[in-house]
Design a protein around this motif. Structure first.
Motif, PDB file in Angstrom:
ATOM      1  N   VAL A  24       0.947  -1.220  -0.050  1.00 22.57           N
ATOM      2  CA  VAL A  24      -0.121  -0.140  -0.009  1.00 22.57           C
ATOM      3  C   VAL A  24       0.788   1.227   0.073  1.00 22.57           C
ATOM      4  CG1 VAL A  24      -1.964  -1.082   1.209  1.00 22.57           C
ATOM      5  CG2 VAL A  24      -0.357  -0.033   2.363  1.00 22.57           C
ATOM      6  N   GLN A  25       0.327   2.346  -0.854  1.00 26.97           N
ATOM      7  CA  GLN A  25       1.017   3.489  -0.801  1.00 26.97           C
ATOM      8  C   GLN A  25       1.169   4.098   0.702  1.00 26.97           C
ATOM      9  OE1 GLN A  25      -0.300   6.021  -3.621  1.00 26.97           O
ATOM     10  NE2 GLN A  25       0.573   7.932  -2.914  1.00 26.97           N
ATOM     11  N   ALA A  26       2.278   4.827   0.876  1.00 25.14           N
ATOM     12  CA  ALA A  26       2.520   5.523   2.238  1.00 25.14           C
ATOM     13  C   ALA A  26       1.375   6.404   2.823  1.00 25.14           C
ATOM     14  CB  ALA A  26       4.042   6.269   2.178  1.00 25.14           C
ATOM     15  N   GLY A  27       0.867   6.508   3.706  1.00 21.50           N
ATOM     16  CA  GLY A  27      -0.245   7.147   4.215  1.00 21.50           C
ATOM     17  C   GLY A  27      -1.463   6.612   4.089  1.00 21.50           C
ATOM     18  N   MET A  28      -1.739   5.312   3.592  1.00 19.01           N
ATOM     19  CA  MET A  28      -2.877   4.545   3.487  1.00 19.01           C
ATOM     20  C   MET A  28      -2.967   3.757   4.803  1.00 19.01           C
ATOM     21  SD  MET A  28      -3.302   3.154  -0.253  1.00 19.01           S
ATOM     22  CE  MET A  28      -4.120   4.251  -1.410  1.00 19.01           C
ATOM     23  N   PRO A  65      -3.004   0.693   7.290  1.00 17.39           N
ATOM     24  CA  PRO A  65      -2.299  -0.374   7.334  1.00 17.39           C
ATOM     25  C   PRO A  65      -3.375  -1.539   7.199  1.00 17.39           C
ATOM     26  CG  PRO A  65      -1.566   0.941   8.846  1.00 17.39           C
ATOM     27  CD  PRO A  65      -2.607   1.747   8.499  1.00 17.39           C
ATOM     28  N   ARG A  66      -4.496  -1.439   7.592  1.00 20.48           N
ATOM     29  CA  ARG A  66      -5.603  -2.518   7.646  1.00 20.48           C
ATOM     30  C   ARG A  66      -6.022  -2.818   6.352  1.00 20.48           C
ATOM     31  NH1 ARG A  66     -10.854  -0.108  10.565  1.00 20.48           N
ATOM     32  NH2 ARG A  66     -11.053   1.776   9.153  1.00 20.48           N
ATOM     33  N   LEU A  67      -5.739  -1.957   5.509  1.00 18.23           N
ATOM     34  CA  LEU A  67      -6.132  -2.152   3.870  1.00 18.23           C
ATOM     35  C   LEU A  67      -5.268  -3.385   3.404  1.00 18.23           C
ATOM     36  CD1 LEU A  67      -5.782   1.373   2.406  1.00 18.23           C
ATOM     37  CD2 LEU A  67      -7.798  -0.410   2.407  1.00 18.23           C
ATOM     38  N   GLN A  68      -4.012  -3.589   4.000  1.00 19.40           N
ATOM     39  CA  GLN A  68      -3.431  -4.723   3.451  1.00 19.40           C
ATOM     40  C   GLN A  68      -4.205  -6.165   3.863  1.00 19.40           C
ATOM     41  OE1 GLN A  68       0.610  -3.764   5.524  1.00 19.40           O
ATOM     42  NE2 GLN A  68       1.443  -3.953   3.530  1.00 19.40           N
ATOM     43  N   GLY A  69      -4.582  -6.258   4.950  1.00 22.47           N
ATOM     44  CA  GLY A  69      -5.435  -7.530   5.479  1.00 22.47           C
ATOM     45  C   GLY A  69      -6.656  -7.540   4.724  1.00 22.47           C
ATOM     46  N   TYR A  70      -7.460  -6.558   4.431  1.00 18.90           N
ATOM     47  CA  TYR A  70      -8.573  -6.546   3.487  1.00 18.90           C
ATOM     48  C   TYR A  70      -8.281  -6.926   2.072  1.00 18.90           C
ATOM     49  CZ  TYR A  70     -12.983  -4.785   1.718  1.00 18.90           C
ATOM     50  OH  TYR A  70     -14.234  -4.781   0.902  1.00 18.90           O
ATOM     51  N   ALA A  71      -7.264  -6.253   1.476  1.00 18.17           N
ATOM     52  CA  ALA A  71      -6.955  -6.549   0.061  1.00 18.17           C
ATOM     53  C   ALA A  71      -6.366  -8.393   0.111  1.00 18.17           C
ATOM     54  CB  ALA A  71      -5.948  -5.612  -0.434  1.00 18.17           C
ATOM     55  N   ARG A  72      -5.672  -8.808   1.185  1.00 17.14           N
ATOM     56  CA  ARG A  72      -5.196 -10.115   1.245  1.00 17.14           C
ATOM     57  C   ARG A  72      -6.331 -11.206   1.404  1.00 17.14           C
ATOM     58  NH1 ARG A  72      -1.703  -9.189   4.743  1.00 17.14           N
ATOM     59  NH2 ARG A  72       0.096  -8.940   3.359  1.00 17.14           N
ATOM     60  N   GLU A  73      -7.325 -10.608   2.121  1.00 16.21           N
ATOM     61  CA  GLU A  73      -8.430 -11.517   2.182  1.00 16.21           C
ATOM     62  C   GLU A  73      -9.220 -11.791   1.135  1.00 16.21           C
ATOM     63  OE1 GLU A  73     -12.560 -10.836   4.457  1.00 16.21           O
ATOM     64  OE2 GLU A  73     -10.713 -10.550   5.846  1.00 16.21           O
ATOM     65  N   LYS A  74      -9.806 -10.455   0.240  1.00 18.09           N
ATOM     66  CA  LYS A  74     -10.278 -10.616  -0.921  1.00 18.09           C
ATOM     67  C   LYS A  74      -9.825 -11.292  -2.016  1.00 18.09           C
ATOM     68  CE  LYS A  74     -14.020  -7.815   0.418  1.00 18.09           C
ATOM     69  NZ  LYS A  74     -15.431  -8.377   0.063  1.00 18.09           N
ATOM     70  N   VAL A  75      -8.214 -10.930  -2.256  1.00 17.73           N
ATOM     71  CA  VAL A  75      -7.561 -11.807  -3.254  1.00 17.73           C
ATOM     72  C   VAL A  75      -7.522 -13.320  -2.974  1.00 17.73           C
ATOM     73  CG1 VAL A  75      -5.644 -11.875  -4.480  1.00 17.73           C
ATOM     74  CG2 VAL A  75      -6.494  -9.656  -3.946  1.00 17.73           C
ATOM     75  N   THR A  76      -7.240 -13.490  -1.566  1.00 18.94           N
ATOM     76  CA  THR A  76      -7.339 -15.065  -1.617  1.00 18.94           C
ATOM     77  C   THR A  76      -8.450 -15.727  -1.501  1.00 18.94           C
ATOM     78  OG1 THR A  76      -5.405 -14.513   0.393  1.00 18.94           O
ATOM     79  CG2 THR A  76      -6.659 -16.745   0.545  1.00 18.94           C
ATOM     80  N   ALA A  77      -9.586 -14.910  -1.449  1.00 21.89           N
ATOM     81  CA  ALA A  77     -10.706 -15.721  -1.706  1.00 21.89           C
ATOM     82  C   ALA A  77     -10.999 -16.034  -3.241  1.00 21.89           C
ATOM     83  CB  ALA A  77     -12.197 -14.732  -1.387  1.00 21.89           C
ATOM     84  N   VAL A  78     -10.537 -15.058  -3.915  1.00 23.30           N
ATOM     85  CA  VAL A  78     -10.498 -15.243  -5.538  1.00 23.30           C
ATOM     86  C   VAL A  78      -9.727 -16.389  -5.817  1.00 23.30           C
ATOM     87  CG1 VAL A  78      -9.607 -14.219  -7.672  1.00 23.30           C
ATOM     88  CG2 VAL A  78     -10.834 -12.833  -5.885  1.00 23.30           C
ATOM     89  N   LEU A  79      -8.305 -16.665  -5.292  1.00 24.88           N
ATOM     90  CA  LEU A  79      -7.719 -17.584  -5.627  1.00 24.88           C
ATOM     91  C   LEU A  79      -8.268 -19.187  -5.426  1.00 24.88           C
ATOM     92  CD1 LEU A  79      -4.070 -16.260  -4.024  1.00 24.88           C
ATOM     93  CD2 LEU A  79      -5.145 -16.087  -6.420  1.00 24.88           C
ATOM     94  N   GLY A  80      -9.179 -19.065  -4.604  1.00 23.36           N
ATOM     95  CA  GLY A  80      -9.918 -20.322  -4.060  1.00 23.36           C
ATOM     96  C   GLY A  80     -10.572 -20.841  -5.651  1.00 23.36           C
ATOM     97  N   HIS A  81     -10.868 -19.999  -6.431  1.00 23.53           N
ATOM     98  CA  HIS A  81     -11.603 -20.193  -7.613  1.00 23.53           C
ATOM     99  C   HIS A  81     -10.585 -20.610  -8.755  1.00 23.53           C
ATOM    100  CE1 HIS A  81     -15.348 -18.793  -6.225  1.00 23.53           C
ATOM    101  NE2 HIS A  81     -14.746 -17.997  -5.477  1.00 23.53           N
TER     102      HIS A  81
END
Length: 105
Positions: free
Chosen positions: A14-18, A20-36
């Protein structure tokens, strides 16, 4: 070495200033996609950026790069906020995977 979706660690930058919890949110969303995928995953990367211009339309961009056993899948989404950008990115990734499964390139 190939891994399944539950074994791969989605790298999120994530870009500086965003938030930090965005990392977990993005990781969760993309991991869900990877299951497909149904294919081995060599790596998965996500990057979130915000342009500095306050007048910009949809200033936040989410980009993903996923290596599906040698075939690299790219997706990008832009939105007003980072969570919306990640949600749109997840939708685009799912659509790309469905397109891949149907045999289109």
């Amino acid at each position: 070495m190939s891994r399944t979706h539950d074994e791969v660690e989605v790298q999120v930058q994530v870009q500086a200033g965003m938030e930090p919890r965005l990392q977990g949110y993005a990781r969760e969303k993309v991991t869900a996609v990877l299951g497909h995928t149904g294919r081995p995953i060599l790596y998965a990367k996500v990057r979130l950026d915000r342009i500095a211009n306050p007048a910009a339309n949809r200033p936040v961009t989410a980009r993903a790069e996923i290596d599906l056993n040698g075939r690299v899948l790219h997706a990008e989404a832009a939105a007003d906020g980072p969570y919306e950008a990640v949600d749109l990115l997840q939708d685009r990734l799912l659509a790309r995977l469905e397109h891949e499964k149907a045999g289109h390139r």
